[in-house]
Design a protein around this motif. Structure first.
Motif, PDB file in Angstrom:
ATOM      1  N   ILE A  83       4.479   8.799 -10.358  1.00 58.88           N
ATOM      2  CA  ILE A  83       3.445   7.758  -9.945  1.00 58.88           C
ATOM      3  C   ILE A  83       3.432   7.564  -8.422  1.00 58.88           C
ATOM      4  CG2 ILE A  83       2.667   5.344 -10.219  1.00 58.88           C
ATOM      5  CD1 ILE A  83       3.615   5.601 -13.081  1.00 58.88           C
ATOM      6  N   PHE A  84       4.703   7.467  -7.836  1.00 58.20           N
ATOM      7  CA  PHE A  84       4.677   7.244  -6.527  1.00 58.20           C
ATOM      8  C   PHE A  84       4.202   8.326  -5.706  1.00 58.20           C
ATOM      9  CE2 PHE A  84       7.890   6.679  -3.101  1.00 58.20           C
ATOM     10  CZ  PHE A  84       7.323   5.495  -2.147  1.00 58.20           C
ATOM     11  N   LEU A  85       4.367   9.765  -6.189  1.00 57.45           N
ATOM     12  CA  LEU A  85       3.788  10.762  -5.393  1.00 57.45           C
ATOM     13  C   LEU A  85       2.259  10.645  -5.563  1.00 57.45           C
ATOM     14  CD1 LEU A  85       5.049  14.375  -5.478  1.00 57.45           C
ATOM     15  CD2 LEU A  85       2.671  13.973  -6.255  1.00 57.45           C
ATOM     16  N   ALA A  86       1.732  10.377  -6.672  1.00 56.20           N
ATOM     17  CA  ALA A  86       0.048  10.242  -6.701  1.00 56.20           C
ATOM     18  C   ALA A  86      -0.383   9.167  -5.801  1.00 56.20           C
ATOM     19  CB  ALA A  86      -0.293  10.207  -8.165  1.00 56.20           C
ATOM     20  N   TYR A  87       0.289   8.146  -5.513  1.00 60.55           N
ATOM     21  CA  TYR A  87      -0.202   6.841  -4.908  1.00 60.55           C
ATOM     22  C   TYR A  87      -0.721   7.227  -3.593  1.00 60.55           C
ATOM     23  CZ  TYR A  87      -0.978   2.333  -2.957  1.00 60.55           C
ATOM     24  OH  TYR A  87      -1.310   1.165  -2.474  1.00 60.55           O
ATOM     25  N   ILE A  93      -7.769   8.523  -0.418  1.00 64.70           N
ATOM     26  CA  ILE A  93      -9.156   8.651  -0.826  1.00 64.70           C
ATOM     27  C   ILE A  93      -9.897   7.376  -1.131  1.00 64.70           C
ATOM     28  CG2 ILE A  93     -10.261   9.424  -2.794  1.00 64.70           C
ATOM     29  CD1 ILE A  93      -7.978  11.586  -3.627  1.00 64.70           C
ATOM     30  N   LEU A  94      -9.280   6.605  -1.646  1.00 64.98           N
ATOM     31  CA  LEU A  94      -9.941   5.089  -1.910  1.00 64.98           C
ATOM     32  C   LEU A  94     -10.222   4.327  -0.712  1.00 64.98           C
ATOM     33  CD1 LEU A  94      -8.504   4.543  -5.355  1.00 64.98           C
ATOM     34  CD2 LEU A  94     -11.023   4.720  -4.711  1.00 64.98           C
ATOM     35  N   LEU A  95      -9.219   4.556   0.243  1.00 65.80           N
ATOM     36  CA  LEU A  95      -9.594   3.854   1.491  1.00 65.80           C
ATOM     37  C   LEU A  95     -10.505   4.509   2.054  1.00 65.80           C
ATOM     38  CD1 LEU A  95      -6.028   2.929   2.763  1.00 65.80           C
ATOM     39  CD2 LEU A  95      -7.799   1.356   2.256  1.00 65.80           C
ATOM     40  N   ARG A  96     -10.781   5.652   2.306  1.00 62.09           N
ATOM     41  CA  ARG A  96     -11.804   6.497   3.047  1.00 62.09           C
ATOM     42  C   ARG A  96     -13.117   6.305   2.230  1.00 62.09           C
ATOM     43  NH1 ARG A  96     -10.440   9.386   7.575  1.00 62.09           N
ATOM     44  NH2 ARG A  96     -12.832   9.283   7.794  1.00 62.09           N
ATOM     45  N   LEU A 121      -6.639  -0.525  -2.503  1.00 59.79           N
ATOM     46  CA  LEU A 121      -5.446  -0.091  -2.891  1.00 59.79           C
ATOM     47  C   LEU A 121      -4.704  -0.332  -4.261  1.00 59.79           C
ATOM     48  CD1 LEU A 121      -3.567  -1.140   0.536  1.00 59.79           C
ATOM     49  CD2 LEU A 121      -4.191   1.203  -0.290  1.00 59.79           C
ATOM     50  N   GLY A 122      -5.500  -1.583  -4.954  1.00 59.12           N
ATOM     51  CA  GLY A 122      -5.161  -1.746  -6.422  1.00 59.12           C
ATOM     52  C   GLY A 122      -5.876  -0.731  -7.055  1.00 59.12           C
ATOM     53  N   VAL A 123      -6.579  -0.305  -6.991  1.00 59.58           N
ATOM     54  CA  VAL A 123      -7.486   0.778  -7.758  1.00 59.58           C
ATOM     55  C   VAL A 123      -6.541   2.079  -7.617  1.00 59.58           C
ATOM     56  CG1 VAL A 123      -9.560   2.241  -8.173  1.00 59.58           C
ATOM     57  CG2 VAL A 123      -9.696  -0.187  -7.883  1.00 59.58           C
ATOM     58  N   ALA A 124      -6.240   2.469  -6.322  1.00 61.42           N
ATOM     59  CA  ALA A 124      -5.298   3.471  -6.123  1.00 61.42           C
ATOM     60  C   ALA A 124      -4.256   3.512  -7.231  1.00 61.42           C
ATOM     61  CB  ALA A 124      -4.932   3.577  -4.895  1.00 61.42           C
ATOM     62  N   LEU A 125      -3.231   2.189  -7.124  1.00 62.99           N
ATOM     63  CA  LEU A 125      -2.287   2.230  -7.897  1.00 62.99           C
ATOM     64  C   LEU A 125      -2.546   2.564  -9.566  1.00 62.99           C
ATOM     65  CD1 LEU A 125       0.823   1.292  -8.030  1.00 62.99           C
ATOM     66  CD2 LEU A 125      -0.167  -1.114  -8.386  1.00 62.99           C
ATOM     67  N   ALA A 126      -3.765   1.786  -9.908  1.00 59.40           N
ATOM     68  CA  ALA A 126      -4.079   2.210 -11.219  1.00 59.40           C
ATOM     69  C   ALA A 126      -4.284   3.589 -11.391  1.00 59.40           C
ATOM     70  CB  ALA A 126      -5.337   1.291 -11.597  1.00 59.40           C
ATOM     71  N   ALA A 128      -2.818   6.035  -9.787  1.00 56.18           N
ATOM     72  CA  ALA A 128      -1.837   6.740  -9.642  1.00 56.18           C
ATOM     73  C   ALA A 128      -0.977   6.623 -11.045  1.00 56.18           C
ATOM     74  CB  ALA A 128      -1.056   6.287  -8.340  1.00 56.18           C
ATOM     75  N   ALA A 129      -0.921   5.548 -11.514  1.00 57.99           N
ATOM     76  CA  ALA A 129      -0.198   5.208 -12.729  1.00 57.99           C
ATOM     77  C   ALA A 129      -0.975   6.274 -14.106  1.00 57.99           C
ATOM     78  CB  ALA A 129      -0.474   3.825 -13.228  1.00 57.99           C
ATOM     79  N   ALA A 130      -2.083   6.166 -13.894  1.00 58.16           N
ATOM     80  CA  ALA A 130      -2.886   7.257 -15.041  1.00 58.16           C
ATOM     81  C   ALA A 130      -2.582   8.500 -14.802  1.00 58.16           C
ATOM     82  CB  ALA A 130      -4.161   6.987 -14.930  1.00 58.16           C
ATOM     83  N   VAL A 131      -2.692   8.814 -13.574  1.00 58.41           N
ATOM     84  CA  VAL A 131      -2.296  10.485 -13.358  1.00 58.41           C
ATOM     85  C   VAL A 131      -0.881  10.896 -13.344  1.00 58.41           C
ATOM     86  CG1 VAL A 131      -2.488  12.346 -11.444  1.00 58.41           C
ATOM     87  CG2 VAL A 131      -4.320  10.612 -11.991  1.00 58.41           C
ATOM     88  N   GLY A 132      -0.028   9.801 -12.792  1.00 56.57           N
ATOM     89  CA  GLY A 132       1.366  10.043 -12.973  1.00 56.57           C
ATOM     90  C   GLY A 132       1.833  10.077 -14.430  1.00 56.57           C
TER      91      GLY A 132
END
Length: 150
Positions: A83-87, A93-96, A121-126, A128-132
């Motif tokens: 998850i950390f790697l994907a974040y 991506i989401l910031l840009r 950043l919240g959506v990125a965490l979600a 990253a958790a799903a992909v992780g």
């Protein structure tokens, strides 16, 4: 039974055999490369101002990140490092694509800028958790299948 309790097994699943160090480095590198990829795409004619043209860049980066997470999990990483790697790449991506204007920090009132960062950043965490989690499951299945063939 091998005498192993569930607590060490859960710790091995969560943390894995590969430490957070590699995940931290690749997360940071993934953030930097993904963030810069939009600038490189802008030089090639794709821009943030045109979301339909930036979508292929974001999609390609997301797929590349997912493949990296699967490969990382296959080498012994746990769920949390995956998850950390994907974040990192997902945050870039989401910031840009949905975050505040890149390279422009307002000096007058930092609150609107901070609020604009929270959602991507919240959506990125979600994400990253799903992909992780999915990457961990696929990576471990691939590595276990390969070990059974030997």
């Amino acid at each position: 039974m091998n005498g192993e309790t569930s607590s060490p097994r859960l710790a091995r699943i969560a943390i894995g055999e590969t430490g957070f160090e590699r995940a931290a480095v690749w997360s940071a590198v993934g953030f930097a490369c993904s963030y810069a990829a939009f600038d490189a795409a802008g030089l090639a004619g794709l821009s943030r101002a045109s979301p339909e043209l930036a979508a292929p860049v974001a999609g390609a980066l997301a797929v590349l990140t997912a493949i990296g997470v699967v490969a990382f999990a296959a080498t012994g990483a746990g769920v949390l490092p995956a998850i950390f790697l994907a974040y990192g790449p997902f945050a870039a991506i989401l910031l840009r694509t949905t975050g505040p204007e890149p390279y422009a920090i307002p000096f007058g009132d930092p609150v609107p800028f901070a609020v604009a960062l929270v959602e991507p950043l919240g959506v990125a965490l979600a994400g990253a958790a799903a992909v992780g989690l999915a990457g961990y499951a696929i990576g471990r299945a691939v590595s276990d299948r390969g070990a059974d063939d030997d």
